[in-house]
Design a protein around this motif. Structure first.
Motif, mmCIF file in Angstrom:
data_model
loop_
_atom_site.group_PDB
_atom_site.id
_atom_site.type_symbol
_atom_site.label_atom_id
_atom_site.label_comp_id
_atom_site.label_asym_id
_atom_site.label_seq_id
_atom_site.Cartn_x
_atom_site.Cartn_y
_atom_site.Cartn_z
ATOM 1 N N ALA A 132 0.819 -1.216 0.000
ATOM 2 C CA ALA A 132 0.000 0.000 0.000
ATOM 3 C C ALA A 132 0.854 1.267 0.000
ATOM 4 O O ALA A 132 0.339 2.368 0.148
ATOM 5 C CB ALA A 132 -0.919 0.000 1.217
ATOM 6 N N VAL A 160 -1.113 -1.263 -4.432
ATOM 7 C CA VAL A 160 -2.364 -0.494 -4.365
ATOM 8 C C VAL A 160 -2.076 0.996 -4.500
ATOM 9 O O VAL A 160 -1.365 1.579 -3.687
ATOM 10 C CB VAL A 160 -3.090 -0.770 -3.036
ATOM 11 C CG1 VAL A 160 -4.370 0.066 -2.953
ATOM 12 C CG2 VAL A 160 -3.408 -2.252 -2.895
ATOM 13 N N ASN A 161 -2.623 1.597 -5.545
ATOM 14 C CA ASN A 161 -2.636 3.052 -5.690
ATOM 15 C C ASN A 161 -4.051 3.466 -6.087
ATOM 16 O O ASN A 161 -4.966 2.633 -6.116
ATOM 17 C CB ASN A 161 -1.587 3.523 -6.712
ATOM 18 C CG ASN A 161 -1.725 2.814 -8.055
ATOM 19 O OD1 ASN A 161 -2.802 2.332 -8.418
ATOM 20 N ND2 ASN A 161 -0.622 2.739 -8.804
ATOM 21 N N GLN A 162 -4.237 4.726 -6.414
ATOM 22 C CA GLN A 162 -5.599 5.189 -6.695
ATOM 23 C C GLN A 162 -6.179 4.533 -7.936
ATOM 24 O O GLN A 162 -7.361 4.152 -7.964
ATOM 25 C CB GLN A 162 -5.613 6.710 -6.847
ATOM 26 C CG GLN A 162 -7.017 7.320 -6.928
ATOM 27 C CD GLN A 162 -7.886 7.002 -5.721
ATOM 28 O OE1 GLN A 162 -7.395 6.914 -4.605
ATOM 29 N NE2 GLN A 162 -9.177 6.806 -5.946
ATOM 30 N N ASP A 163 -5.374 4.360 -8.967
ATOM 31 C CA ASP A 163 -5.862 3.707 -10.196
ATOM 32 C C ASP A 163 -6.288 2.265 -9.911
ATOM 33 O O ASP A 163 -7.305 1.789 -10.441
ATOM 34 C CB ASP A 163 -4.773 3.716 -11.277
ATOM 35 C CG ASP A 163 -4.544 5.098 -11.855
ATOM 36 O OD1 ASP A 163 -5.433 5.949 -11.700
ATOM 37 O OD2 ASP A 163 -3.475 5.321 -12.456
ATOM 38 N N LYS A 179 -7.403 1.088 -7.082
ATOM 39 C CA LYS A 179 -8.655 1.087 -6.330
ATOM 40 C C LYS A 179 -9.853 1.326 -7.233
ATOM 41 O O LYS A 179 -10.900 0.686 -7.076
ATOM 42 C CB LYS A 179 -8.606 2.145 -5.224
ATOM 43 C CG LYS A 179 -7.702 1.791 -4.061
ATOM 44 C CD LYS A 179 -7.767 2.866 -2.994
ATOM 45 C CE LYS A 179 -6.915 2.501 -1.802
ATOM 46 N NZ LYS A 179 -6.951 3.550 -0.745
ATOM 47 N N VAL A 180 -9.700 2.259 -8.168
ATOM 48 C CA VAL A 180 -10.809 2.553 -9.085
ATOM 49 C C VAL A 180 -11.188 1.298 -9.876
ATOM 50 O O VAL A 180 -12.373 0.943 -9.980
ATOM 51 C CB VAL A 180 -10.421 3.699 -10.046
ATOM 52 C CG1 VAL A 180 -11.470 3.826 -11.155
ATOM 53 C CG2 VAL A 180 -10.288 5.010 -9.286
ATOM 54 N N LYS A 181 -10.188 0.602 -10.414
ATOM 55 C CA LYS A 181 -10.461 -0.625 -11.173
ATOM 56 C C LYS A 181 -11.064 -1.706 -10.285
ATOM 57 O O LYS A 181 -11.987 -2.426 -10.678
ATOM 58 C CB LYS A 181 -9.175 -1.139 -11.810
ATOM 59 C CG LYS A 181 -8.670 -0.282 -12.961
ATOM 60 C CD LYS A 181 -7.404 -0.880 -13.560
ATOM 61 C CE LYS A 181 -6.902 -0.023 -14.719
ATOM 62 N NZ LYS A 181 -5.654 -0.572 -15.303
ATOM 63 N N HIS A 219 -10.380 -5.469 -12.207
ATOM 64 C CA HIS A 219 -9.040 -6.010 -12.010
ATOM 65 C C HIS A 219 -8.980 -7.483 -12.422
ATOM 66 O O HIS A 219 -9.986 -8.184 -12.434
ATOM 67 C CB HIS A 219 -8.607 -5.857 -10.553
ATOM 68 C CG HIS A 219 -9.523 -6.523 -9.570
ATOM 69 N ND1 HIS A 219 -9.591 -7.887 -9.408
ATOM 70 C CD2 HIS A 219 -10.410 -5.994 -8.679
ATOM 71 C CE1 HIS A 219 -10.471 -8.180 -8.475
ATOM 72 N NE2 HIS A 219 -10.982 -7.060 -8.017
#
Length: 354
Positions: free
Chosen positions: A41, A76-79, A81-83, A89
């Motif tokens: 993370a 885990v990054n923002q992109d 999390k969105v997927k 994913h």
């Protein structure tokens, strides 16, 4: 080859410290140790490859140099999390299984470190419980004392994982809680199947931070005493009270930073003459010339910040409870703490190394 998962009931519980100390001990005992952090993370890119900052650090301490994309196959990054929230994913557990198989090929034991709590990552099916079950690992779970222990969480995990949970490590236990812990909670947990592998007492050095790092984390600037910016802060005091009352509290708390309004020169002077670790002046108010001169003579750093005293105090509380294990002295000290209490014989027997 055997694998042991280092999990916890919450984030910032000491997983890195346990992973490093256990790994170093097993290496000393002659075992070939591998390391993996399936879910990271704290994204960090080195040489064009994305990994996890903690994983880079632990690998370095253990003397390993495996491909970072295998060590942490899920970052885990923002992109991400969105997927994940959209269900776009790929099958992440397959990536983890493949990386684990490759990293463990020539190892006697794999140390697999969790991220957050044992249920962090459940939204994308890579939580610690699922990793333990999928990879067939044994697990030990760290529970760090924060006002109380998460004993219900430990008991629930034992029901879920059964024999795959070999026990728990209780971390950062204050002196005043030791009697209740030893006389009531430990017997209760062990009676219900949760083996206590070690009780690590609270140690102020483990939460300490250098003045320079503290200034950066608070968004402040060092305006005096910068040559002593490597001084270590273990706790803090708030200088909002009358000088007489402040002096009483100050004498009881060594190695403390003093947080005080930039206009309270009376408290600032007392703190300087008492050689506090550093002064943190709030409200973006600069001290007078007398304070600046004394700080330079006494070699006490002064940090000036924009926030008010209450906000800075809350930030300090968070920083000292969550500051990462990075300095060599803290690693050595932490290893000594863990080695003095951890039941290595039971752990080795439980994971099939004895």
């Amino acid at each position: 080859m055997v694998g042991v998962y280092i999990g916890s009931t919450a984030g910032y519980s000491g997983k890195n410290m346990i992973a490093m100390t256990l790994g170093l001990r097993l290496q000393k005992d002659g075992y070939k140790v591998g390391y993996m952090k399936p879910v990271g993370a704290m994204p960090k890119e080195i040489d064009g490859k994305l990994g996890d900052e903690d994983a880079f650090f632990v690998q370095e301490i253990l003397g390993l140099s495996e491909d970072v994309e295998k060590v942490t196959p899920v970052v885990v990054n923002q992109d991400f999390k969105v997927k994940a929230f959209k269900g776009e994913h790929e099958n992440l557990m397959d990536k983890i299984k493949q990386s684990y198989a490759e990293l463990s090929q020539d190892k006697d034991v794999m140390i697999v470190s969790g991220s957050g709590s044992m249920y962090s990552g459940k939204y994308c099916s890579v939580d610690g419980v699922r990793v333990v079950k999928t990879l067939g690992l044994k697990s030990l779970v760290i529970d760090r004392y924060t006002k109380e222990l998460n004993y219900d969480y430990l008991l629930a995990l034992k029901e879920t994982l059964g024999d795959q949970m070999i026990g728990a490590i209780l971390n950062d236990i204050p002196d005043h809680f030791m009697d209740e812990l030893n006389n009531m909670l430990v017997p209760c947990l062990e009676r219900n199947g949760v083996k206590i592998l070690g009780v690590i007492p609270h140690d102020s050095l483990m939460g300490a931070i250098k003045v320079a790092d503290l200034a950066e984390r608070l968004g402040g600037r060092i305006i005096a005493g910068s040559e002593k910016a490597d001084r270590v802060v273990e706790s803090f005091l708030i200088g909002t009270m009358q000088v007489e009352n402040f002096m009483t509290h100050f004498k009881r708390h060594k190695n403390s930073a003093v947080i005080v309004g930039g206009d309270r020169s009376d408290v600032q002077l007392v703190a300087l003459e008492g050689k506090c670790q550093c002064l943190i002046l709030t409200g973006n108010l600069y001290p007078n010339d007398i304070i600046m001169s004394r700080a330079e003579v006494l070699e006490v750093p002064i940090v000036i910040v924009r926030d008010d005293t209450y906000t800075v105090a809350k930030k300090m509380e968070n920083i000292l409870s969550r500051h990462k294990l990075r300095d060599a002295i803290k690693i050595q000290h932490g290893a000594q703490l863990v080695n003095s209490v951890l039941d290595y014989n039971y752990i080795k027997e439980s994971i099939g190394l004895s």
